[in-house]
Design a protein around this motif. Structure first.
Motif, PDB file in Angstrom:
ATOM      1  N   VAL A   1      76.033  47.658 -27.588  1.00 41.14           N
ATOM      2  CA  VAL A   1      75.526  46.320 -27.875  1.00 41.14           C
ATOM      3  C   VAL A   1      76.446  45.595 -28.856  1.00 41.14           C
ATOM      4  O   VAL A   1      76.782  44.417 -28.672  1.00 41.14           O
ATOM      5  CB  VAL A   1      74.082  46.426 -28.409  1.00 41.14           C
ATOM      6  N   GLU A   2      76.900  46.318 -29.894  1.00 35.25           N
ATOM      7  CA  GLU A   2      77.816  45.723 -30.872  1.00 35.25           C
ATOM      8  C   GLU A   2      79.104  45.249 -30.210  1.00 35.25           C
ATOM      9  O   GLU A   2      79.590  44.148 -30.460  1.00 35.25           O
ATOM     10  CB  GLU A   2      78.199  46.754 -31.939  1.00 35.25           C
ATOM     11  N   LYS A   3      79.640  46.127 -29.360  1.00 41.54           N
ATOM     12  CA  LYS A   3      80.925  45.819 -28.732  1.00 41.54           C
ATOM     13  C   LYS A   3      80.812  44.605 -27.803  1.00 41.54           C
ATOM     14  O   LYS A   3      81.689  43.743 -27.790  1.00 41.54           O
ATOM     15  CB  LYS A   3      81.421  47.053 -27.958  1.00 41.54           C
ATOM     16  N   VAL A   4      79.714  44.568 -27.042  1.00 45.98           N
ATOM     17  CA  VAL A   4      79.532  43.442 -26.118  1.00 45.98           C
ATOM     18  C   VAL A   4      79.422  42.144 -26.918  1.00 45.98           C
ATOM     19  O   VAL A   4      80.060  41.129 -26.588  1.00 45.98           O
ATOM     20  CB  VAL A   4      78.288  43.642 -25.229  1.00 45.98           C
ATOM     21  N   ARG A   5      78.655  42.191 -28.002  1.00 44.39           N
ATOM     22  CA  ARG A   5      78.506  41.000 -28.854  1.00 44.39           C
ATOM     23  C   ARG A   5      79.880  40.552 -29.368  1.00 44.39           C
ATOM     24  O   ARG A   5      80.242  39.375 -29.257  1.00 44.39           O
ATOM     25  CB  ARG A   5      77.566  41.313 -30.022  1.00 44.39           C
ATOM     26  N   GLU A   6      80.646  41.526 -29.863  1.00 37.97           N
ATOM     27  CA  GLU A   6      81.975  41.229 -30.400  1.00 37.97           C
ATOM     28  C   GLU A   6      82.860  40.568 -29.333  1.00 37.97           C
ATOM     29  O   GLU A   6      83.514  39.559 -29.591  1.00 37.97           O
ATOM     30  CB  GLU A   6      82.575  42.558 -30.858  1.00 37.97           C
ATOM     31  N   MET A   7      82.812  41.124 -28.129  1.00 35.09           N
ATOM     32  CA  MET A   7      83.674  40.585 -27.070  1.00 35.09           C
ATOM     33  C   MET A   7      83.243  39.191 -26.649  1.00 35.09           C
ATOM     34  O   MET A   7      84.076  38.334 -26.366  1.00 35.09           O
ATOM     35  CB  MET A   7      83.709  41.542 -25.869  1.00 35.09           C
ATOM     36  N   LEU A   8      81.928  38.983 -26.592  1.00 40.35           N
ATOM     37  CA  LEU A   8      81.441  37.656 -26.173  1.00 40.35           C
ATOM     38  C   LEU A   8      81.707  36.611 -27.253  1.00 40.35           C
ATOM     39  O   LEU A   8      81.894  35.432 -26.950  1.00 40.35           O
ATOM     40  CB  LEU A   8      79.947  37.711 -25.839  1.00 40.35           C
ATOM     41  N   GLU A   9      81.713  37.059 -28.515  1.00 38.45           N
ATOM     42  CA  GLU A   9      82.010  36.121 -29.598  1.00 38.45           C
ATOM     43  C   GLU A   9      83.467  35.693 -29.553  1.00 38.45           C
ATOM     44  O   GLU A   9      83.804  34.546 -29.815  1.00 38.45           O
ATOM     45  CB  GLU A   9      81.684  36.764 -30.970  1.00 38.45           C
ATOM     46  N   LYS A  10      84.333  36.678 -29.228  1.00 39.85           N
ATOM     47  CA  LYS A  10      85.766  36.411 -29.244  1.00 39.85           C
ATOM     48  C   LYS A  10      86.241  35.567 -28.066  1.00 39.85           C
ATOM     49  O   LYS A  10      87.099  34.717 -28.204  1.00 39.85           O
ATOM     50  CB  LYS A  10      86.522  37.750 -29.251  1.00 39.85           C
ATOM     51  N   GLU A  11      85.659  35.859 -26.902  1.00 38.64           N
ATOM     52  CA  GLU A  11      86.160  35.186 -25.711  1.00 38.64           C
ATOM     53  C   GLU A  11      85.010  34.717 -24.838  1.00 38.64           C
ATOM     54  O   GLU A  11      83.917  35.285 -24.908  1.00 38.64           O
ATOM     55  CB  GLU A  11      86.995  36.173 -24.889  1.00 38.64           C
ATOM     56  N   SER A  12      85.271  33.717 -24.014  1.00 37.63           N
ATOM     57  CA  SER A  12      84.175  33.304 -23.137  1.00 37.63           C
ATOM     58  C   SER A  12      84.438  33.830 -21.723  1.00 37.63           C
ATOM     59  O   SER A  12      85.564  33.793 -21.222  1.00 37.63           O
ATOM     60  CB  SER A  12      84.022  31.786 -23.152  1.00 37.63           C
ATOM     61  N   TYR A  13      83.371  34.329 -21.114  1.00 38.42           N
ATOM     62  CA  TYR A  13      83.456  34.897 -19.767  1.00 38.42           C
ATOM     63  C   TYR A  13      82.614  34.067 -18.814  1.00 38.42           C
ATOM     64  O   TYR A  13      81.619  33.445 -19.220  1.00 38.42           O
ATOM     65  CB  TYR A  13      82.952  36.348 -19.782  1.00 38.42           C
ATOM     66  N   ASP A  14      82.987  34.083 -17.555  1.00 41.86           N
ATOM     67  CA  ASP A  14      82.205  33.370 -16.544  1.00 41.86           C
ATOM     68  C   ASP A  14      81.110  34.248 -15.963  1.00 41.86           C
ATOM     69  O   ASP A  14      80.156  33.758 -15.368  1.00 41.86           O
ATOM     70  CB  ASP A  14      83.126  32.904 -15.411  1.00 41.86           C
ATOM     71  N   LEU A  15      81.296  35.568 -16.088  1.00 44.85           N
ATOM     72  CA  LEU A  15      80.315  36.476 -15.510  1.00 44.85           C
ATOM     73  C   LEU A  15      80.344  37.811 -16.248  1.00 44.85           C
ATOM     74  O   LEU A  15      81.420  38.320 -16.559  1.00 44.85           O
ATOM     75  CB  LEU A  15      80.630  36.738 -14.017  1.00 44.85           C
ATOM     76  N   VAL A  16      79.160  38.348 -16.516  1.00 47.60           N
ATOM     77  CA  VAL A  16      79.063  39.720 -17.006  1.00 47.60           C
ATOM     78  C   VAL A  16      78.394  40.548 -15.923  1.00 47.60           C
ATOM     79  O   VAL A  16      77.452  40.092 -15.270  1.00 47.60           O
ATOM     80  CB  VAL A  16      78.242  39.803 -18.313  1.00 47.60           C
ATOM     81  N   PHE A  17      78.907  41.757 -15.711  1.00 47.32           N
ATOM     82  CA  PHE A  17      78.350  42.658 -14.700  1.00 47.32           C
ATOM     83  C   PHE A  17      78.184  44.016 -15.353  1.00 47.32           C
ATOM     84  O   PHE A  17      79.002  44.420 -16.166  1.00 47.32           O
ATOM     85  CB  PHE A  17      79.325  42.750 -13.520  1.00 47.32           C
ATOM     86  N   MET A  18      77.092  44.704 -15.071  1.00 49.01           N
ATOM     87  CA  MET A  18      76.927  45.994 -15.727  1.00 49.01           C
ATOM     88  C   MET A  18      76.235  47.046 -14.861  1.00 49.01           C
ATOM     89  O   MET A  18      75.299  46.767 -14.125  1.00 49.01           O
ATOM     90  CB  MET A  18      76.112  45.836 -17.010  1.00 49.01           C
ATOM     91  N   VAL A  19      76.734  48.292 -15.002  1.00 48.38           N
ATOM     92  CA  VAL A  19      76.086  49.471 -14.417  1.00 48.38           C
ATOM     93  C   VAL A  19      75.888  50.484 -15.530  1.00 48.38           C
ATOM     94  O   VAL A  19      76.786  50.696 -16.350  1.00 48.38           O
ATOM     95  CB  VAL A  19      76.954  50.127 -13.309  1.00 48.38           C
TER      96      VAL A  19
END
Ligand SMILES: Cc1cc2nc3c(=O)[nH]c(=O)nc-3n(C[C@H](O)[C@H](O)[C@H](O)COP(=O)(O)OP(=O)(O)OC[C@H]3O[C@@H](n4cnc5c(N)ncnc54)[C@H](O)[C@@H]3O)c2cc1C
Ligand SMILES: Cc1cc2nc3c(=O)[nH]c(=O)nc-3n(C[C@H](O)[C@H](O)[C@H](O)COP(=O)(O)OP(=O)(O)OC[C@H]3O[C@@H](n4cnc5c(N)ncnc54)[C@H](O)[C@@H]3O)c2cc1C
Ligand code: SF4
Ligand code: FES
Lengths: 481, 292
Positions: free
Chosen positions: B177-195
């Motif tokens: 959760v921390e890492k995802v937050r960090e990545m989304l704060e740093k950069e903007s993505y058009d889509l997140v996908f997860m398994v």
């Protein structure tokens, strides 16, 4: 026929295992006739003339019933010969008699019409059919007949693909193989048999019987590819490139759910899931078999067809208290009479005129109770002749940890989504030759009828085989011309 | 019957099976799965073809040893043995579109399912970043992903022997959760996908929702037939009951009834544990028998 017979009014009963014993296991309930008992019952038959015999008219595939029954009496001094003769009569119309003898609703078909009913008990046609098939299998007589048949088959050099290894597909495959076609069945599950394997429980139709019927098809040269899902592994279009004709016998496999709050709580099974876990995956032998199933102390089964009876009686064998809840009255129960009686003997209770409106959870995602609205019947009847029902605005709640939904099924969606395949209300549309809107593609069984019966599916399989044979004969002749 | 051509442990509790299954290899697309029944008394379990060769007719399955079935596969199957049944391919292929900048996340062995999809998305011209969060000894497909996508990030958590497994797993969730937050704060993505495990998918979704980024999730409900016949895999999506095996397995994360799905996935936990314990007992007995 001219022989004058003494009328014996009572049926010769078939022995059954007692209810207290059978609710502890999945061993078959009805034990069937011995040769002596079968002959005694066969002797009661009046041998109505073939053109008149009302039992034949009642049979969806028109088995020559007096014909096969008479063989048992005629060769009573030579049981093997009697059975062989009787089986060859049955086989001209029905290749799965061990199955139909057990699961056909005889009381609504052949036996309904039996003239003996006017003076006494109707002839026990179903159990006689079953006897012939069982005896033949145990003595290898069916193999003998089969091997006499095989050398007479003339190869046609054309290939047919069958989708689904249920009664419709198996019958079509058998008939086409006998006509000399090269037949391959594509079956989604890991075992052939369709509902016979995954739906109908062991205590009503032992799986070894279905397996032996399928073995016979293999001996006729039919290839069965399990794990092949048409619509995913291969499409109908691709099958048409490789085969000269295709038969769809994919059944009505998609369960109908109840559109009520709480339907996805834990403990609510569709009958298909419950029966597949129990029958096909043998969850009653967990943990020796790896597939689990959970059956609460109190189980409510919703619906009152064969599927509901099978689910209820299976649940009962896990030591649970079981209630069958049905929104209509006792006169509209569609299950076979024998199964309803067996269910009652096994201590299953029936609640009529109740319709589920809500599944109540325990706050942790598990079912705790089912809320029903009480219904009442009107005098008016619907298109199927059943009395219309309406809600009363009164409610009852039945506590249960397990609910099994057995209110019907739709045809398999992967098939009905085929481009160019005409479908109405989820069912594949066919013409009078069972050909679909795609030339060379035929269909039958539950896929065209919605939920029906084993014998109707088999009847379609036979009829389609005949139509495919005609279609391919023309194709051959045109090809040669 | 489907012959095992290769079998190896590629990381702790992660086994690689290369299996001859031409009917699947010929047809499979990224996002699809198969149903495997390995033993006569075995269960039917869904697994994902990770790689395949249409001409040679093989597929690769990478399996996390979780309960009895996956443990039996790891212990009892040898190269050259045959898996009784592999049905498929099943499920709908992942949508192959140009989404733009994609963050594709795999928790634990979930990354192996991300691999074929992420690779195909990258090949289609998307800019794909993959994120794998797991325990240190359970990293898989690192080189393959580095080659396949724009950027591959691996975040690991050590296994603390003093903690029980569920607590250890909570540490993975926290890091994820921390890492995802960090990545989304740093950069903007058009889509997140997860398994990955449903609980982790929900936790990640909660973060993604804050950023308002579209998210898809490949769901893992309990399945039996995988062909739409049993209804075991039903999930509520957008207020409607869907069957994950034929309507999914991929759904819009914003529409999924997460808590219901989590409850359904845990329905058999007690029975699964019992099966596992009895299986371990058998193994111990066999081991002791072997030493005498
Ligand atoms: C629990 C239960 C009890 C019943 N009891 C009785 C009874 O006592 N008497 C009676 O007469 N009838 C009974 N019926 C009804 C009867 O079983 C069916 O009418 C009959 O089986 C229909 O035969 P079928 O061949 O059309 O389809 P099915 O038996 O449904 O077989 C269809 C086969 O096709 C396969 N298939 C489906 N889709 C695909 C695909 N895309 N690709 C490849 N394969 C596919 C399925 O896996 C299945 O094996 C019962 C039904 C149920 C569910
Ligand atoms: C579409 C899909 C693709 C998957 N792909 C992979 C993969 O590539 N690699 C991999 O390691 N795992 C994959 N899984 C998960 C895999 O199916 C489970 O790990 C496996 O079923 C566990 O079985 P078990 O007997 O070892 O564990 P168990 O002890 O029986 O179960 C442990 C947990 O596994 C899940 N599970 C159990 N049985 C099933 C079942 N029949 N269907 C679905 N989930 C189940 C449940 O959440 C359960 O609580 C996938 C699941 C799905 C639905
Ligand atoms: S109607 Fe009854 S008595 Fe007449 S032939 Fe048929 S089974 Fe025999
Ligand atoms: S797994 Fe049975 S319907 Fe999806």
């Amino acid at each position: 026929m001219a022989v004058k017979r003494k009328i014996i009014k009572e049926r010769v009963p078939t022995p059954e295992r007692p209810a207290e014993e059978r609710i502890k296991s999945f061993v078959e309930v009805n034990l069937g006739y011995t040769f002596e008992l079968a002959v005694k019952e066969a002797e009661r038959c009046l041998q109505c003339p073939y053109n008149y015999a009302p039992c034949i008219k009642g049979c969806p595939v028109h088995i020559d019933i007096p014909g096969f029954i008479s063989k048992l009496v005629e060769y009573r001094d030579d049981p093997d010969k009697a059975v062989k003769e009787a089986l060859s009569v049955i086989w001209t119309c029905n290749s799965l008699p061990a199955t139909t003898g057990r699961v056909c609703p005889q009381e609504d078909q052949c036996e309904m019409n039996c003239v003996m009913g006017k003076v006494g008990d109707k002839i026990n046609i179903g159990k006689l059919e079953r006897f012939v098939a069982d005896y033949a299998r145990e003595k290898g007589i069916d193999e003998e007949l089969l091997f006499e048949m095989i050398p007479r088959i003339e190869k046609k050099g054309q290939k047919v693909a069958i989708i689904g290894a249920g009664p419709a597909g198996l019958t079509a495959a058998g008939e086409l193989a006998k006509l000399g076609y090269d037949v391959t069945i594509y079956e989604a599950l890991h075992e052939a048999g369709g509902v016979l394997m995954y739906g109908i429980p062991e205590f009503r139709l032992p799986k070894s019987i279905v397996e032996s019927e399928i073995d016979k098809l293999k001996k006729l040269g039919v290839k069965i590819l399990t794990d092949h899902i048409v619509g995913r592994t291969v499409t109908i279009e691709e099958l048409l490139e490789e085969y000269d004709a295709v038969f769809i016998g994919s059944g009505a496999g998609t369960p109908r759910l109840i559109n009520a709050p709480g339907i996805n709580l834990n403990g609510i099974y569709t009958a298909n899931e419950f029966l597949t876990r129990v029958n096909l995956m043998k969850a009653y032998l967990f943990p020796e078999y790896d597939t689990p199933v959970k059956v609460g102390k109190r189980v409510v089964v919703i619906g009152a067809g064969n599927t509901a009876m099978d689910a209820a009686r299976s649940a009962r064998r896990f030591g649970s208290e079981v209630i069958i809840a049905y929104r209509r009255g006792p006169e509209d129960v569609s299950a076979r009479v024998e199964e309803v009686e067996h269910a009652k003997e096994e201590g299953i209770k029936f609640e009529f005129f109740v319709n589920p409106v809500e599944f109540i959870g325990d706050g942790k995602g598990n079912l705790k109770a089912v809320k029903f609205e009480k219904m009442k019947a009107l005098d008016e009847r619907d298109s199927r002749g059943k009395r219309k029902i309406v809600g009363t605005g009164e409610y009852v709640t039945i506590e249960a940890e397990t609910a099994i939904i057995a209110i019907g099924k739709h045809p398999n969606r992967l098939i009905v989504n085929t481009p160019g395949l005409k479908v109405e209300r989820g069912r594949i549309v066919v013409d009078e030759n069972l050909m679909t809107s795609i030339p060379g593609v035929f269909a039958g069984g539950d896929a065209i009828r919605g939920e029906a019966t084993v014998i109707l599916a088999m009847g379609d399989g036979r009829m389609a085989a005949k139509a495919i044979h005609e279609y391919l004969t023309k194709k051959r002749e045109n090809g040669n011309a | 019957m489907y012959k095992i051509l290769e079998k190896k442990e590629i990381a702790m509790r992660n086994t690689w099976y290369k299996v001859h299954a031409p009917h699947v290899a010929k047809k499979v697309k990224p996002g699809q799965f198969v149903i495997v029944r390995a033993f006569k008394n075995g269960e039917r379990i869904p697994l994902t073809p990770v790689m395949w060769d249409r001409d040679e007719g093989w597929i690769v399955l990478i399996v996390f040893t979780r309960g009895k079935t996956t443990a039996r596969m790891a212990n009892e199957l040898k190269p050259g043995d045959e898996i009784l049944n592999i049905a498929g391919p099943l499920g709908n292929p992942a949508e192959m579109e140009k989404f733009g900048k994609i963050l594709a996340i795999g928790a634990y062995t979930g990354i192996v399912e991300v691999y074929p999809i992420a690779k195909a998305w990258q090949e289609l011209g998307n800019d794909v970043t993959t994120l794998h969060v797991t325990f240190e000894p359970m990293v898989v497909l690192k080189d393959e992903l580095e080659r396949a996508v724009g950027r591959h990030v691996v975040e690991t958590v050590p296994i603390d022997p003093n903690l029980d497994f569920p607590t250890n797993m909570k540490n993975v969730t926290k890091r994820l959760v921390e890492k995802v937050r960090e990545m989304l704060e740093k950069e903007s993505y058009d889509l997140v996908f997860m398994v990955g495990p449903t609980g982790d998918q929900k936790a990640v979704f909660e973060v993604v929702k804050e950023f308002g980024v579209p998210m898809k999730a490949d769901l893992h409900p309990i399945m039996v037939d995988g062909t739409g016949m049993c209804g075991a895999c039903r999930v509520t999506v957008g207020g409607e009951v869907k069957f994950a095996c034929i309507d999914g397995p991929e759904f819009d994360a914003y529409e999924i009834h997460w808590d219901e799905l989590i409850a359904r996935s845990g329905y058999y936990t007690d029975m699964e544990q019992r099966a596992m314990q009895e299986y371990m007992k058998l193994i111990e007995q066999a081991l002791q028998g072997g030493e005498q």
